[in-house]
Design an enzyme around this catalytic site. Structure first.
Site, PDB file in Angstrom:
ATOM      1  N   SER A  70       0.721  -1.313   0.180  1.00  0.00           N
ATOM      2  CA  SER A  70      -0.065   0.099  -0.140  1.00  0.00           C
ATOM      3  C   SER A  70       0.842   1.285   0.036  1.00  0.00           C
ATOM      4  CB  SER A  70      -1.099   0.100   1.276  1.00  0.00           C
ATOM      5  OG  SER A  70      -0.140   0.111   2.520  1.00  0.00           O
ATOM      6  N   LYS A 139       0.570   4.441   7.113  1.00  0.00           N
ATOM      7  CA  LYS A 139      -0.011   5.275   6.075  1.00  0.00           C
ATOM      8  C   LYS A 139       0.362   6.519   6.180  1.00  0.00           C
ATOM      9  CE  LYS A 139      -2.728   1.737   4.972  1.00  0.00           C
ATOM     10  NZ  LYS A 139      -2.652   0.817   3.923  1.00  0.00           N
TER      11      LYS A 139
END
Length: 273
Positions: A70, A139
């Site tokens: 990701s 993230k």
């Protein structure tokens, strides 16, 4: 001066080779004290090292690994990173653009991704911060409490508080849309463009996204579907209290060692009204 006038006990200690010379040597400790065996010294040094590692983990720095794709292209699967825990001490808080590590807020990770180290040695090292532990995600912060995030302008850029954000510096080059907020609902095959979607970040929470926007189960994948009446309003957002710290270094593999800092892309974003 006769020989009888000379000092019978010279003080410089350079000519006396008898008992007096031996009595003038430097003593390294109390008489009869035995030096610690090498194995005991090794154990003592190991205990001190582990103690320092625990102290560093608790208050300053901790190691983590990247569990998924990701965060491509910057961070790859199984990359080792270092997280700075003191980044948000003294009233500080995560800022837009920061790459952060946080505890899994609500089952975002699969069972295998959250398992962590499996071998006994790795588990022990994980406890003291010398080996990455599981149950955490990495993230990028897109919005902080009060921010209004919309998707997207005609160029496919995410807008924060009405200002388009150019994220080309760290996004994957083949990303068709910088913020697939709309694609989570209308389908991944849709082209990027203006959408009637708006997300307001609750106070005390963060809106986070992976840099690999087409393959990231982040806030945009977990937020409530518009019109839902059973979804809690904080679903998909990360509590600030769950943040471990800010990523500041990629340390393994050594061939890609790099320092990670906050980009300038969000500097033009105004504070929420």
């Amino acid at each position: 001066m006769t020989s009888e006038d000379r000092d019978p006990n010279p003080s410089n200690g350079t000519t006396d080779t008898g008992e007096g010379a031996r009595s003038s040597t430097i003593s390294l400790g109390p008489a009869g004290k035995r030096q610690m065996p090498i194995w005991q010294e090794s154990i003592l040094l190991l205990c001190i090292a582990l103690g320092l590692a625990v102290l560093l983990k608790a208050f300053f720095i901790q190691a983590f690994y990247i569990p998924s794709e990701s965060m491509l292209p910057g961070l790859h699967v199984n990359d080792r990173i270092l997280v700075q825990k003191v980044s948000y001490w003294g009233g500080g808080s995560p800022q837009r653009g920061d790459v952060i590590v946080f505890s899994d807020p609500d089952g975002w990770l699969s069972e295998s991704e959250s398992a962590g180290p499996t071998s006994p040695v790795a588990k022990v090292l994980g406890k003291v911060g010398l080996y990455p532990s599981g149950g955490h995600l990495v993230k990028r912060v897109i919005g902080v409490g009060g921010d209004v995030i919309t998707c997207c302008d005609k160029q496919g850029r995410l807008k924060v508080n009405g200002v388009p954000v150019d994220e080309k510096a760290y996004l994957a080059k083949d990303t068709p849309c910088a913020a697939p907020l709309s694609q989570q609902i209308v389908g991944r095959n849709q082209k990027c463009g203006p959408r009637d979607l708006k997300v307001t970040v609750p106070k005390g929470y963060l809106f986070v996204m992976g840099d690999n926007r087409t393959d990231s189960a982040d806030s945009s994948a977990h937020i409530c579907v518009p019109g839902s009446t059973t979804c809690p309003p904080t679903q998909g957002f990360v509590p600030v209290d769950d943040v471990v710290g800010k990523v500041f270094a990629l340390v393994w593999p050594l061939s890609r060692f790099d320092m990670i800092s906050r980009p300038d892309d969000f500097k033009g974003v105004p504070d929420p009204r």
